[in-house]
Design an enzyme around this catalytic site. Sequence first.
Site, PDB file in Angstrom:
ATOM      1  N   HIS A  44      19.840  25.750  49.324  1.00  8.26           N
ATOM      2  CA  HIS A  44      19.985  27.075  48.722  1.00  8.26           C
ATOM      3  C   HIS A  44      21.136  27.085  47.731  1.00  8.26           C
ATOM      4  O   HIS A  44      22.011  26.207  47.766  1.00  8.26           O
ATOM      5  CB  HIS A  44      20.257  28.129  49.804  1.00  8.26           C
ATOM      6  CG  HIS A  44      21.572  27.945  50.495  1.00  8.26           C
ATOM      7  ND1 HIS A  44      21.765  26.993  51.471  1.00  8.26           N
ATOM      8  CD2 HIS A  44      22.771  28.550  50.332  1.00  8.26           C
ATOM      9  CE1 HIS A  44      23.020  27.039  51.883  1.00  8.26           C
ATOM     10  NE2 HIS A  44      23.664  27.957  51.207  1.00  8.26           N
ATOM     11  N   ASP A  69      24.202  29.900  46.755  1.00  7.63           N
ATOM     12  CA  ASP A  69      24.769  31.019  47.509  1.00  7.63           C
ATOM     13  C   ASP A  69      24.300  32.350  46.923  1.00  7.63           C
ATOM     14  O   ASP A  69      24.355  32.569  45.718  1.00  7.63           O
ATOM     15  CB  ASP A  69      26.298  30.925  47.511  1.00  7.63           C
ATOM     16  CG  ASP A  69      26.779  29.775  48.407  1.00  7.63           C
ATOM     17  OD1 ASP A  69      26.045  29.414  49.348  1.00  7.63           O
ATOM     18  OD2 ASP A  69      27.875  29.241  48.159  1.00  7.63           O
ATOM     19  N   HIS A 129      22.639  23.507  47.539  1.00  9.50           N
ATOM     20  CA  HIS A 129      23.312  22.678  48.541  1.00  9.50           C
ATOM     21  C   HIS A 129      22.658  22.864  49.898  1.00  9.50           C
ATOM     22  O   HIS A 129      21.920  23.824  50.137  1.00  9.50           O
ATOM     23  CB  HIS A 129      24.817  22.975  48.596  1.00  9.50           C
ATOM     24  CG  HIS A 129      25.152  24.419  48.844  1.00  9.50           C
ATOM     25  ND1 HIS A 129      25.128  25.363  47.848  1.00  9.50           N
ATOM     26  CD2 HIS A 129      25.515  25.077  49.969  1.00  9.50           C
ATOM     27  CE1 HIS A 129      25.460  26.539  48.352  1.00  9.50           C
ATOM     28  NE2 HIS A 129      25.692  26.391  49.638  1.00  9.50           N
ATOM     29  N   ARG A 152      35.528  30.202  52.471  1.00 11.83           N
ATOM     30  CA  ARG A 152      34.799  30.234  51.202  1.00 11.83           C
ATOM     31  C   ARG A 152      35.264  31.395  50.336  1.00 11.83           C
ATOM     32  O   ARG A 152      35.411  32.517  50.823  1.00 11.83           O
ATOM     33  CB  ARG A 152      33.305  30.394  51.518  1.00 11.83           C
ATOM     34  CG  ARG A 152      32.425  30.622  50.322  1.00 11.83           C
ATOM     35  CD  ARG A 152      30.963  30.535  50.713  1.00 11.83           C
ATOM     36  NE  ARG A 152      30.467  31.824  51.202  1.00 11.83           N
ATOM     37  CZ  ARG A 152      29.173  32.127  51.287  1.00 11.83           C
ATOM     38  NH1 ARG A 152      28.257  31.231  50.955  1.00 11.83           N
ATOM     39  NH2 ARG A 152      28.778  33.293  51.737  1.00 11.83           N
TER      40      ARG A 152
END
Length: 323
Positions: A128, A130, A279, A296
């Site tokens: 995917h 993000d 990723h 993150r």
Amino acid sequence: MTTHRDTAERADRVKGVEVHPTAGHIGAEITGVDLAGPLDDAVVALVRETLLRWKVVFFRGQELDHRGHVALARRFGEPVVLGRRGSASPPDFPEVETTADRLELGGRFGMEHEEWLRRRHTLLRGWHCDHGARIDPPAATILRAETVPPYGGDTTWSNLAAAYAGLSAPVRAFVDGLRAEHRLGVGYQPRPGDDGYVRHLLDHQVASVHPLVRVHPETGERVLFVNGYYLEQISDVSRPESEALLEMLLEQAVRPEYTVRFRWEPGSVAFWDNRATIHLAPGDSAHLGFPRIMHRVMLAGEVPVGVDGRPSEPVTGTEAGRW
Ligand SMILES: [Fe+2]
């Protein structure tokens, strides 16, 4: 055409900083930079240039805290302030989202720990970008490792510009004009008695129609904008046609030659261009029982634009710029 040699020459212009590509199409480790310290403009420019060329850059042995992580992000863009975050996230830093596999027990969604682990490492994982179902997916993500398992837990990225370039010319021309619907929670069916996470996803739908080939706003590269996580259906073709095309394009997008795999250590930082990559979060560490704590920060992105100049269109969910 940028070559490794060009990159090395540029790196030489910033004293002590070196760029070491890690795979043929994607990934470069940058050494000689202290991300917690004040970064001068030449270093920021070099990191940005390397990010655009190699799509994901890696740093090791960094000593960032939440404040430093957000300050770093601000040198490269506008950090996203998240409306909803996991409960392990630091309350004083709304830009920082913490994932903690063994700490976040799924209690928020009323799941037992084992059930949560099973879902997190099967249904909810996949290649995917993000927040790819948003009308304006983040431009970049900066992920830092605090605690990692002694083995397992690697992350893999794939270069979608290289994947596009690797298609034959007739197929590139064919996919250039296509669009597709991306939807959060696609493919998940609530089961009888399930009022947990899947129900939550279905009640908070986010969907957009994105070009299947996106023109990168900074490099001008064409990017194969596909992933197996959000992409529901190619527009204006039949369901079987869409499925066959997607199977081919998804396989192309994650061919091993377009990927790089990163072994995390405490203090590692990965900074990726979320517009040019997808990723794969690890699926091989939860069962080991070791803690894995990552933080993150994402940078705000723009509405994607296709080869024909048409922007993405919202279907449902969050407006551009609003989280
Ligand atoms: Fe992700």
